[in-house]
Write an enzyme that holds these catalytic residues in place. Structure first.
Site, PDB file in Angstrom:
ATOM      1  CB  CYS A 149       3.985  29.633 -14.057  1.00 57.11           C
ATOM      2  SG  CYS A 149       5.866  29.743 -13.765  1.00 57.11           S
ATOM      3  CB  CYS A 169       5.018  27.611 -17.194  1.00 61.76           C
ATOM      4  SG  CYS A 169       6.488  28.394 -17.325  1.00 61.76           S
ATOM      5  CB  CYS A 225       7.053  32.664 -15.221  1.00 62.63           C
ATOM      6  SG  CYS A 225       8.215  31.645 -16.274  1.00 62.63           S
ATOM      7  CB  CYS A 262       4.713  31.191 -19.181  1.00 65.72           C
ATOM      8  SG  CYS A 262       4.441  31.446 -17.242  1.00 65.72           S
TER       9      CYS A 262
END
Length: 72
Positions: free
Chosen positions: A33, A37, A64, A67
């Site tokens: 991430c 995030c 992810c 994000c």
């Protein structure tokens, strides 16, 4: 040691100022991430830091879906 603490603090605060400067991966979920995030904060012992998205991908982590760190 101080750099990791500073990075962890940025992740804990969801600090967007650090986006693009580093990424973090979660070993238990297999994702990585951006520091900003909004996903649930992982346990610190499950987190690894990367200087770039390429490094995280090379480690076998996937981006992810929340994000989208692969789009930076």
């Amino acid at each position: 040691m101080k750099k990791k603490k500073k990075k962890w603090d940025a992740v804990s605060r969801n600090d967007a100022l650090y986006d693009g400067k580093f990424f973090y991966g979660v070993k238990t979920t297999g994702i990585f991430c951006r520091p900003s995030c909004k996903s649930k904060l992982p346990r610190r012992e499950n987190v690894v830091f990367f200087s770039g998205a390429e490094d995280a991908l090379a480690s076998g982590l996937r981006p992810c879906k929340r994000c989208r760190p692969d789009l930076l």
